[in-house]
Design a protein around this motif. Sequence first.
Motif, mmCIF file in Angstrom:
data_model
loop_
_atom_site.group_PDB
_atom_site.id
_atom_site.type_symbol
_atom_site.label_atom_id
_atom_site.label_comp_id
_atom_site.label_asym_id
_atom_site.label_seq_id
_atom_site.Cartn_x
_atom_site.Cartn_y
_atom_site.Cartn_z
ATOM 1 N N ILE A 58 -37.797 8.803 36.480
ATOM 2 C CA ILE A 58 -37.592 10.231 36.731
ATOM 3 C C ILE A 58 -38.661 10.813 37.655
ATOM 4 O O ILE A 58 -38.667 12.011 37.926
ATOM 5 N N SER A 101 -40.077 11.820 40.957
ATOM 6 C CA SER A 101 -39.610 12.042 42.329
ATOM 7 C C SER A 101 -40.592 11.472 43.355
ATOM 8 O O SER A 101 -40.199 11.141 44.472
ATOM 9 N N CYS A 139 -39.416 8.000 43.805
ATOM 10 C CA CYS A 139 -38.042 7.971 44.292
ATOM 11 C C CYS A 139 -37.962 8.341 45.775
ATOM 12 O O CYS A 139 -37.289 7.678 46.552
ATOM 13 N N CYS A 160 -36.385 10.839 46.904
ATOM 14 C CA CYS A 160 -35.234 11.763 46.981
ATOM 15 C C CYS A 160 -34.539 11.758 48.338
ATOM 16 O O CYS A 160 -34.032 12.780 48.794
ATOM 17 N N ARG A 167 -30.741 12.646 48.219
ATOM 18 C CA ARG A 167 -30.504 14.083 48.025
ATOM 19 C C ARG A 167 -30.663 14.832 49.348
ATOM 20 O O ARG A 167 -29.849 15.663 49.709
ATOM 21 N N PRO A 196 -26.990 12.792 44.386
ATOM 22 C CA PRO A 196 -28.142 12.642 43.495
ATOM 23 C C PRO A 196 -28.986 11.417 43.841
ATOM 24 O O PRO A 196 -28.456 10.353 44.127
ATOM 25 N N SER A 197 -30.281 11.615 43.821
ATOM 26 C CA SER A 197 -31.205 10.512 44.077
ATOM 27 C C SER A 197 -31.475 9.773 42.769
ATOM 28 O O SER A 197 -31.043 10.195 41.696
ATOM 29 N N CYS A 232 -34.102 9.455 40.900
ATOM 30 C CA CYS A 232 -34.799 10.202 39.840
ATOM 31 C C CYS A 232 -33.861 11.194 39.146
ATOM 32 O O CYS A 232 -34.015 11.457 37.955
ATOM 33 N N GLU A 233 -32.879 11.726 39.859
ATOM 34 C CA GLU A 233 -31.885 12.603 39.225
ATOM 35 C C GLU A 233 -30.926 11.787 38.368
ATOM 36 O O GLU A 233 -30.549 12.197 37.275
ATOM 37 N N ARG A 253 -31.526 10.833 34.637
ATOM 38 C CA ARG A 253 -31.203 11.780 33.564
ATOM 39 C C ARG A 253 -29.819 11.540 32.967
ATOM 40 O O ARG A 253 -29.517 12.021 31.887
ATOM 41 N N TYR A 254 -28.954 10.842 33.714
ATOM 42 C CA TYR A 254 -27.566 10.678 33.285
ATOM 43 C C TYR A 254 -27.243 9.263 32.803
ATOM 44 O O TYR A 254 -26.091 8.885 32.745
ATOM 45 N N VAL A 286 -23.643 18.376 40.789
ATOM 46 C CA VAL A 286 -24.783 17.811 41.508
ATOM 47 C C VAL A 286 -24.362 17.118 42.811
ATOM 48 O O VAL A 286 -25.210 16.644 43.554
#
Length: 149
Positions: free
Chosen positions: A90, A92, A95, A97, A100, A106-107, A109-110, A113-114, A123
Amino acid sequence: MYFKCRVECAHWTLKRLLQNSLGDLCSVWEFMNNMMVLQHTEIKASFETSTHVIGHVFKVTLYKKLLGMVLRYALKQIVAEFKRVSYAGIASSRCGCVMRTTHGLPSACELARYVVCSIPLSVIHMFWRRLSFSDQGLSKPEVNITEEM
Protein backbone atom coordinates in the motif's frame (compact mmCIF):
# COMPACT_ATOMS: atom_id res chain seq x y z
CA MET A 1 -0.05 9.71 -22.89
CA TYR A 2 -2.38 7.01 -24.20
CA PHE A 3 -4.39 9.59 -26.16
CA LYS A 4 -1.25 11.00 -27.79
CA CYS A 5 -0.23 7.54 -28.99
CA ARG A 6 -3.69 6.97 -30.51
CA VAL A 7 -3.57 10.32 -32.32
CA GLU A 8 -0.11 9.61 -33.71
CA CYS A 9 -1.23 6.17 -34.85
CA ALA A 10 -4.27 7.65 -36.61
CA HIS A 11 -2.07 10.28 -38.26
CA TRP A 12 0.39 7.64 -39.47
CA THR A 13 -2.48 5.51 -40.84
CA LEU A 14 -3.92 8.47 -42.73
CA LYS A 15 -0.54 9.38 -44.21
CA ARG A 16 -0.07 5.77 -45.30
CA LEU A 17 -3.49 5.73 -46.99
CA LEU A 18 -2.96 9.03 -48.78
CA GLN A 19 0.52 7.97 -49.99
CA ASN A 20 1.33 11.41 -51.44
CA SER A 21 0.18 15.01 -51.33
CA LEU A 22 -1.11 15.13 -54.91
CA GLY A 23 -4.75 14.18 -54.21
CA ASP A 24 -7.60 16.62 -54.60
CA LEU A 25 -9.97 17.55 -51.78
CA CYS A 26 -12.59 14.96 -52.76
CA SER A 27 -10.14 12.03 -52.83
CA VAL A 28 -8.58 13.07 -49.51
CA TRP A 29 -12.08 13.40 -48.00
CA GLU A 30 -13.00 9.93 -49.28
CA PHE A 31 -9.83 8.39 -47.81
CA MET A 32 -10.42 10.06 -44.45
CA ASN A 33 -14.07 9.04 -44.38
CA ASN A 34 -13.22 5.40 -45.19
CA MET A 35 -10.54 5.36 -42.50
CA MET A 36 -12.92 6.75 -39.87
CA VAL A 37 -15.69 4.31 -40.80
CA LEU A 38 -13.22 1.42 -40.46
CA GLN A 39 -11.99 2.68 -37.09
CA HIS A 40 -15.55 3.19 -35.89
CA THR A 41 -16.40 -0.40 -36.83
CA GLU A 42 -13.30 -1.74 -35.07
CA ILE A 43 -14.06 0.22 -31.91
CA LYS A 44 -17.68 -0.96 -31.86
CA ALA A 45 -16.44 -4.56 -32.21
CA SER A 46 -14.07 -4.06 -29.26
CA PHE A 47 -16.98 -2.65 -27.20
CA GLU A 48 -19.03 -5.76 -28.00
CA THR A 49 -16.14 -7.98 -26.95
CA SER A 50 -15.74 -6.02 -23.71
CA THR A 51 -19.40 -6.39 -22.79
CA HIS A 52 -20.00 -10.00 -23.86
CA VAL A 53 -16.76 -12.00 -23.65
CA ILE A 54 -15.38 -12.78 -20.20
CA GLY A 55 -11.93 -14.31 -19.92
CA HIS A 56 -11.18 -16.86 -17.19
CA VAL A 57 -8.69 -14.40 -15.64
CA PHE A 58 -11.54 -12.01 -14.83
CA LYS A 59 -13.85 -14.57 -13.20
CA VAL A 60 -12.61 -13.78 -9.71
CA THR A 61 -14.28 -11.55 -7.11
CA LEU A 62 -11.70 -8.80 -7.64
CA TYR A 63 -13.06 -7.90 -11.11
CA LYS A 64 -16.76 -8.68 -10.49
CA LYS A 65 -17.96 -5.04 -10.56
CA LEU A 66 -15.93 -4.21 -13.68
CA LEU A 67 -17.09 -6.98 -16.02
CA GLY A 68 -19.12 -5.66 -18.92
CA MET A 69 -18.52 -2.10 -17.72
CA VAL A 70 -14.85 -1.55 -18.56
CA LEU A 71 -12.87 -2.14 -21.76
CA ARG A 72 -10.90 -5.39 -21.90
CA TYR A 73 -7.68 -3.47 -22.54
CA ALA A 74 -8.14 -1.67 -19.22
CA LEU A 75 -8.90 -4.96 -17.44
CA LYS A 76 -5.71 -6.48 -18.85
CA GLN A 77 -3.74 -3.45 -17.62
CA ILE A 78 -5.27 -3.87 -14.15
CA VAL A 79 -4.35 -7.59 -14.14
CA ALA A 80 -0.75 -6.70 -14.99
CA GLU A 81 -0.70 -3.98 -12.30
CA PHE A 82 -2.21 -6.35 -9.73
CA LYS A 83 0.87 -8.58 -10.10
CA ARG A 84 2.89 -5.71 -8.62
CA VAL A 85 0.81 -5.62 -5.40
CA SER A 86 3.04 -8.14 -3.64
CA TYR A 87 6.05 -5.85 -4.22
CA ALA A 88 4.48 -2.40 -3.76
CA GLY A 89 1.91 -3.11 -1.07
CA ILE A 90 0.00 0.00 0.00
CA ALA A 91 3.06 2.27 -0.07
CA SER A 92 2.73 4.78 -2.90
CA SER A 93 6.45 5.54 -2.60
CA ARG A 94 7.27 1.96 -3.69
CA CYS A 95 4.47 1.84 -6.25
CA GLY A 96 5.07 5.10 -8.09
CA CYS A 97 1.39 5.25 -9.14
CA VAL A 98 2.34 5.33 -12.82
CA MET A 99 -0.80 3.50 -13.93
CA ARG A 100 -3.00 6.04 -12.13
CA THR A 101 -1.25 9.08 -13.61
CA THR A 102 -0.82 7.80 -17.18
CA HIS A 103 -3.95 5.68 -17.72
CA GLY A 104 -6.44 6.69 -15.04
CA LEU A 105 -6.48 3.11 -13.75
CA PRO A 106 -5.77 1.95 -10.19
CA SER A 107 -2.11 1.52 -9.39
CA ALA A 108 -0.66 -1.37 -7.38
CA CYS A 109 -0.88 0.49 -4.06
CA GLU A 110 -4.59 1.18 -4.69
CA LEU A 111 -5.27 -2.40 -5.79
CA ALA A 112 -3.74 -3.67 -2.53
CA ARG A 113 -6.86 -2.37 -0.76
CA TYR A 114 -9.12 -4.62 -2.84
CA VAL A 115 -7.35 -7.98 -2.38
CA VAL A 116 -10.33 -9.45 -0.50
CA CYS A 117 -13.15 -7.58 -2.28
CA SER A 118 -14.09 -6.18 -5.69
CA ILE A 119 -12.54 -3.16 -7.36
CA PRO A 120 -15.24 -0.45 -7.44
CA LEU A 121 -16.15 1.02 -10.81
CA SER A 122 -15.63 4.54 -9.44
CA VAL A 123 -11.82 4.12 -9.37
CA ILE A 124 -11.72 3.58 -13.15
CA HIS A 125 -11.46 6.72 -15.28
CA MET A 126 -14.56 7.43 -17.41
CA PHE A 127 -12.49 6.96 -20.60
CA TRP A 128 -12.34 3.21 -19.92
CA ARG A 129 -15.99 2.93 -18.89
CA ARG A 130 -17.59 4.31 -22.03
CA LEU A 131 -18.58 1.24 -24.04
CA SER A 132 -20.90 2.85 -26.56
CA PHE A 133 -21.04 5.63 -29.10
CA SER A 134 -24.14 7.24 -27.68
CA ASP A 135 -23.89 10.88 -28.66
CA GLN A 136 -26.37 12.10 -26.04
CA GLY A 137 -27.59 14.73 -28.52
CA LEU A 138 -24.15 16.24 -29.04
CA SER A 139 -23.44 15.18 -32.60
CA LYS A 140 -24.19 17.15 -35.73
CA PRO A 141 -25.76 15.63 -38.82
CA GLU A 142 -23.40 13.85 -41.22
CA VAL A 143 -21.70 15.99 -43.86
CA ASN A 144 -21.62 14.74 -47.43
CA ILE A 145 -18.76 16.28 -49.43
CA THR A 146 -20.61 15.78 -52.74
CA GLU A 147 -23.64 17.70 -51.51
CA GLU A 148 -21.45 20.40 -50.01
CA MET A 149 -19.53 20.88 -53.28
